[in-house]
Enzyme design. Structure first.
Site, mmCIF file in Angstrom:
data_model
loop_
_atom_site.group_PDB
_atom_site.id
_atom_site.type_symbol
_atom_site.label_atom_id
_atom_site.label_comp_id
_atom_site.label_asym_id
_atom_site.label_seq_id
_atom_site.Cartn_x
_atom_site.Cartn_y
_atom_site.Cartn_z
ATOM 1 N N ASP A 197 39.700 37.413 38.858
ATOM 2 C CA ASP A 197 40.569 38.146 37.934
ATOM 3 C C ASP A 197 41.914 38.369 38.604
ATOM 4 O OD1 ASP A 197 38.585 38.420 35.936
ATOM 5 O OD2 ASP A 197 37.763 40.189 36.921
ATOM 6 N N ASP A 216 38.988 36.226 29.831
ATOM 7 C CA ASP A 216 38.701 37.537 29.241
ATOM 8 C C ASP A 216 39.605 37.802 28.036
ATOM 9 O OD1 ASP A 216 36.833 37.961 31.289
ATOM 10 O OD2 ASP A 216 38.312 38.986 32.554
#
Length: 172
Positions: A123, A141
């Site tokens: 991330d 995401d």
């Protein structure tokens, strides 16, 4: 090529584009931020940084000891298979629902790639305000979130209004 764009393959192509963008941005984030400082995009609100998520959404089960890697991988594979069939069975005239599903599929497979290859998901997008920090996330995401929001909008406001009687993409 034009015939392929009038079949479910166009939606699978969109999912592939999401996967490619997701992986490319994760590689960039690793090279740029893994050992370096974060990059402020909007000071006090948005920055690029690097984080490893060993769990699911919002690091759910991140400290579970390793079994969650395989569990979430299996869930993503089964879910992806369901979405692939779902897209194939939609009427050809549909646009909103298969777009949403393709975004979700691409995001799920993008994160699955990380989870199976590395054991965690990379991330790099951090949204924060003062001491409040939203969990760090990635392009996959975002695709999943946008696709899910589109599905909710479809189900709440447009379901059955956009149904085309007769022809489904499975019949082509």
């Amino acid at each position: 090529m034009l015939k392929a764009l009038s079949t479910p393959w166009r939606w699978y192509l969109l999912a592939l584009v999401v996967i490619i963008i997701d992986i490319a941005t994760k590689v960039w984030a690793v090279e740029r931020f893994m050992y370096g400082p974060a990059m402020q995009i909007i000071p006090g609100l948005l920055q690029f940084t690097y984080a490893e998520n060993y769990g699911a959404a919002f690091s759910f089960l991140a400290d579970a000891g390793g079994w969650q890697r395989w569990f979430f991988g299996a869930v993503a594979l089964i879910f992806s298979a369901v979405v692939i069939v779902w897209i194939k069975r939609l009427p050809l005239a549909r646009r909103w629902e298969p777009t949403a599903l393709a975004l979700i599929l691409g995001g799920a497979l993008g994160n699955l790639w990380d989870r199976m290859l590395l054991g965690y998901v990379r991330d790099f997008i951090s949204v924060y305000y003062g001491d409040w920090h939203f969990p760090v996330f990635n392009v996959a995401d975002m695709a999943i979130s946008v696709g899910a929001a589109m599905l909710v909008i479809e189900l709440l406001f447009f379901k059955d209004k956009s149904e085309e009687p007769g022809k489904s993409s499975a019949e082509v």
